[in-house]
Enzyme design. Sequence first.
Site, PDB file in Angstrom:
ATOM      1  N   ALA A 107       0.812  -1.221   0.000  1.00  0.00           N
ATOM      2  CA  ALA A 107       0.000   0.000   0.000  1.00  0.00           C
ATOM      3  C   ALA A 107       0.851   1.280   0.000  1.00  0.00           C
ATOM      4  O   ALA A 107       0.418   2.317  -0.505  1.00  0.00           O
ATOM      5  CB  ALA A 107      -0.933  -0.017   1.198  1.00  0.00           C
ATOM      6  N   THR A 141       0.489   5.530  -1.630  1.00  0.00           N
ATOM      7  CA  THR A 141       0.113   6.674  -0.774  1.00  0.00           C
ATOM      8  C   THR A 141       0.374   8.002  -1.499  1.00  0.00           C
ATOM      9  O   THR A 141      -0.357   8.963  -1.314  1.00  0.00           O
ATOM     10  CB  THR A 141       0.866   6.666   0.583  1.00  0.00           C
ATOM     11  OG1 THR A 141       2.272   6.601   0.319  1.00  0.00           O
ATOM     12  CG2 THR A 141       0.458   5.511   1.466  1.00  0.00           C
ATOM     13  N   ILE A 168      -4.813  -3.503  -4.406  1.00  0.00           N
ATOM     14  CA  ILE A 168      -6.030  -3.851  -5.148  1.00  0.00           C
ATOM     15  C   ILE A 168      -6.461  -2.687  -6.032  1.00  0.00           C
ATOM     16  O   ILE A 168      -7.529  -2.707  -6.618  1.00  0.00           O
ATOM     17  CB  ILE A 168      -7.157  -4.199  -4.152  1.00  0.00           C
ATOM     18  CG1 ILE A 168      -7.368  -3.034  -3.172  1.00  0.00           C
ATOM     19  CG2 ILE A 168      -6.819  -5.478  -3.398  1.00  0.00           C
ATOM     20  CD1 ILE A 168      -8.646  -3.119  -2.397  1.00  0.00           C
ATOM     21  N   HIS A 189      -3.658 -10.130  -4.058  1.00  0.00           N
ATOM     22  CA  HIS A 189      -4.847  -9.924  -3.221  1.00  0.00           C
ATOM     23  C   HIS A 189      -6.071  -9.561  -4.062  1.00  0.00           C
ATOM     24  O   HIS A 189      -7.047  -9.024  -3.543  1.00  0.00           O
ATOM     25  CB  HIS A 189      -4.595  -8.848  -2.158  1.00  0.00           C
ATOM     26  CG  HIS A 189      -3.710  -9.333  -1.048  1.00  0.00           C
ATOM     27  ND1 HIS A 189      -3.142  -8.504  -0.111  1.00  0.00           N
ATOM     28  CD2 HIS A 189      -3.286 -10.593  -0.724  1.00  0.00           C
ATOM     29  CE1 HIS A 189      -2.412  -9.233   0.733  1.00  0.00           C
ATOM     30  NE2 HIS A 189      -2.475 -10.491   0.374  1.00  0.00           N
ATOM     31  N   CYS A 229     -21.154 -13.705  -6.250  1.00  0.00           N
ATOM     32  CA  CYS A 229     -22.155 -14.100  -5.256  1.00  0.00           C
ATOM     33  C   CYS A 229     -21.554 -15.170  -4.346  1.00  0.00           C
ATOM     34  O   CYS A 229     -20.948 -16.127  -4.829  1.00  0.00           O
ATOM     35  CB  CYS A 229     -23.390 -14.627  -5.978  1.00  0.00           C
ATOM     36  SG  CYS A 229     -24.562 -15.417  -4.856  1.00  0.00           S
ATOM     37  N   CYS A 267     -24.046 -18.611  -5.372  1.00  0.00           N
ATOM     38  CA  CYS A 267     -24.017 -19.244  -6.702  1.00  0.00           C
ATOM     39  C   CYS A 267     -22.716 -18.960  -7.452  1.00  0.00           C
ATOM     40  O   CYS A 267     -22.486 -19.515  -8.521  1.00  0.00           O
ATOM     41  CB  CYS A 267     -25.234 -18.828  -7.542  1.00  0.00           C
ATOM     42  SG  CYS A 267     -25.170 -17.117  -8.125  1.00  0.00           S
ATOM     43  N   CYS A 309     -29.581 -15.074  -7.771  1.00  0.00           N
ATOM     44  CA  CYS A 309     -30.148 -15.961  -6.744  1.00  0.00           C
ATOM     45  C   CYS A 309     -30.526 -15.243  -5.449  1.00  0.00           C
ATOM     46  O   CYS A 309     -31.055 -15.862  -4.524  1.00  0.00           O
ATOM     47  CB  CYS A 309     -29.184 -17.113  -6.444  1.00  0.00           C
ATOM     48  SG  CYS A 309     -27.774 -16.614  -5.457  1.00  0.00           S
ATOM     49  N   ASN A 352      11.172   1.218   2.323  1.00  0.00           N
ATOM     50  CA  ASN A 352       9.934   1.492   3.061  1.00  0.00           C
ATOM     51  C   ASN A 352      10.179   2.654   4.019  1.00  0.00           C
ATOM     52  O   ASN A 352      11.268   2.784   4.563  1.00  0.00           O
ATOM     53  CB  ASN A 352       9.536   0.231   3.861  1.00  0.00           C
ATOM     54  CG  ASN A 352       8.089   0.253   4.260  1.00  0.00           C
ATOM     55  OD1 ASN A 352       7.211   0.391   3.403  1.00  0.00           O
ATOM     56  ND2 ASN A 352       7.801   0.123   5.540  1.00  0.00           N
TER      57      ASN A 352
HETATM   58  P1  NAD Z   1       0.684  -1.485   5.210  1.00  0.00           P
HETATM   59  O1  NAD Z   1      -0.285  -0.368   5.399  1.00  0.00           O
HETATM   60  O2  NAD Z   1       0.711  -2.551   6.229  1.00  0.00           O
HETATM   61  O3  NAD Z   1       2.160  -0.877   5.118  1.00  0.00           O
HETATM   62  C1  NAD Z   1       2.494   0.158   4.251  1.00  0.00           C
HETATM   63  C2  NAD Z   1       3.929   0.561   4.511  1.00  0.00           C
HETATM   64  O4  NAD Z   1       4.279   1.500   3.510  1.00  0.00           O
HETATM   65  C3  NAD Z   1       4.145   1.227   5.856  1.00  0.00           C
HETATM   66  O5  NAD Z   1       5.128   0.500   6.583  1.00  0.00           O
HETATM   67  C4  NAD Z   1       4.634   2.646   5.515  1.00  0.00           C
HETATM   68  O6  NAD Z   1       5.737   3.039   6.288  1.00  0.00           O
HETATM   69  C5  NAD Z   1       5.076   2.514   4.084  1.00  0.00           C
HETATM   70  N1  NAD Z   1       4.884   3.718   3.269  1.00  0.00           N
HETATM   71  C6  NAD Z   1       3.826   4.574   3.261  1.00  0.00           C
HETATM   72  N2  NAD Z   1       3.981   5.509   2.299  1.00  0.00           N
HETATM   73  C7  NAD Z   1       5.177   5.235   1.702  1.00  0.00           C
HETATM   74  C8  NAD Z   1       5.899   5.836   0.636  1.00  0.00           C
HETATM   75  N3  NAD Z   1       5.439   6.915  -0.001  1.00  0.00           N
HETATM   76  N4  NAD Z   1       7.089   5.304   0.279  1.00  0.00           N
HETATM   77  C9  NAD Z   1       7.607   4.212   0.933  1.00  0.00           C
HETATM   78  N5  NAD Z   1       6.949   3.604   1.944  1.00  0.00           N
HETATM   79  C10 NAD Z   1       5.758   4.103   2.309  1.00  0.00           C
HETATM   80  O7  NAD Z   1       0.442  -2.062   3.745  1.00  0.00           O
HETATM   81  P2  NAD Z   1       0.804  -3.502   3.136  1.00  0.00           P
HETATM   82  O8  NAD Z   1       2.072  -4.009   3.686  1.00  0.00           O
HETATM   83  O9  NAD Z   1       0.595  -3.385   1.672  1.00  0.00           O
HETATM   84  O10 NAD Z   1      -0.285  -4.520   3.687  1.00  0.00           O
HETATM   85  C11 NAD Z   1      -1.574  -4.194   3.944  1.00  0.00           C
HETATM   86  C12 NAD Z   1      -2.679  -4.677   3.022  1.00  0.00           C
HETATM   87  O11 NAD Z   1      -3.257  -3.474   2.644  1.00  0.00           O
HETATM   88  C13 NAD Z   1      -2.379  -5.316   1.715  1.00  0.00           C
HETATM   89  O12 NAD Z   1      -2.975  -6.552   1.741  1.00  0.00           O
HETATM   90  C14 NAD Z   1      -3.133  -4.477   0.649  1.00  0.00           C
HETATM   91  O13 NAD Z   1      -3.993  -5.309  -0.086  1.00  0.00           O
HETATM   92  C15 NAD Z   1      -4.002  -3.581   1.472  1.00  0.00           C
HETATM   93  N6  NAD Z   1      -4.179  -2.177   1.028  1.00  0.00           N
HETATM   94  C16 NAD Z   1      -4.098  -1.861  -0.289  1.00  0.00           C
HETATM   95  C17 NAD Z   1      -4.235  -0.540  -0.667  1.00  0.00           C
HETATM   96  C18 NAD Z   1      -4.151  -0.209  -2.134  1.00  0.00           C
HETATM   97  O14 NAD Z   1      -4.530  -1.036  -2.974  1.00  0.00           O
HETATM   98  N7  NAD Z   1      -3.635   0.965  -2.490  1.00  0.00           N
HETATM   99  C19 NAD Z   1      -4.440   0.463   0.279  1.00  0.00           C
HETATM  100  C20 NAD Z   1      -4.532   0.090   1.637  1.00  0.00           C
HETATM  101  C21 NAD Z   1      -4.380  -1.244   2.004  1.00  0.00           C
END
Ligand code: NAD
Length: 250
Positions: free
Chosen positions: A25, A29, A107, A123, A131, A134, A159, A217
């Site tokens: 994720a 961001t 996602i 994911h 559904c 079904c 359904c 990260n």
């Molecule tokens: P997480 O929220 O657990 O961790 C995200 C990590 O990214 C944090 O440790 C944070 O320090 C770091 N981070 C934030 N912004 C950053 C940046 N700009 N550069 C570098 N690092 C940065 O997310 P995860 O490990 O992906 O696991 C959580 C679950 O969240 C996954 O299963 C995912 O499916 C789901 N999710 C997905 C989305 C999306 O699709 N965008 C959004 C939220 C959560």
Amino acid sequence: MIDKKIITIAHAMLNSRKIALLTGAGISTESGIPDFRSKKDGLWNRFDSNFLSRDFLYKNPEKFYELALEMFTLLKKNSKVKPNKAHYILSQMEKENMINSVITQNIDGLHKLAGSKNVYEVHGSLRKSYCVFCKNEYSFFLLYRKILKRQIPPLCPKCGNVLRTSVILFGDELKEEFFEASKEVLDSDLLIVVGSSLEVGPVNTLPSLAKKFIIINKDKTYFDDKALVVLNENASTALSAIYDLIKKNK
Ligand code: NAD
């Protein structure tokens, strides 16, 4: 001045035959989508993490969709969600054969939108729904329109049972794509994790399958001490610097 760690990462990439990326994720961001676990803006500061589970959906479908609607309304504030520089750099790196694949927990579909081709969405994605009874498949928008019209829980047109998203929820089994991604990691000689806390299993077992791995990260992870390099930096800043350095030395 180029950070020593950027040089080490670029060097490791130039000396690898096959490279897989694992994104979370945190890579999205900078596109305005909050992650789960960032200290300040993570969604788990506002929602109880247990609600996104298979158990919760099947036992409390009304409550699940009330909360899901609240989360969507919050995310909708950033309705013009687009890939950011980090997604585009990874797509460019694939085109230039600097990396081979992107395995993503996200996602949001932003890697494919940015042009990455060899993407494993382990994911699932927000494109489909089905559904629970079904198993008939629908677009995600059908489900979404129903909850916007306050049909909560949204029901299957065929359904009448509850519809659910194809996104993997906590407690769901992972699909074939995860096992293909695991093979990809086994076959690569370097895995680079970008923007993931590595707290979600079984995806967080992938680094242990890798011959070596690097973590980019913002915050610390439980896997830091096993990584070849840990770079606590923004995904786009780090990936741009790595891309530029590899370009210069290729
Ligand atoms: P997480 O929220 O657990 O961790 C995200 C990590 O990214 C944090 O440790 C944070 O320090 C770091 N981070 C934030 N912004 C950053 C940046 N700009 N550069 C570098 N690092 C940065 O997310 P995860 O490990 O992906 O696991 C959580 C679950 O969240 C996954 O299963 C995912 O499916 C789901 N999710 C997905 C989305 C999306 O699709 N965008 C959004 C939220 C959560």
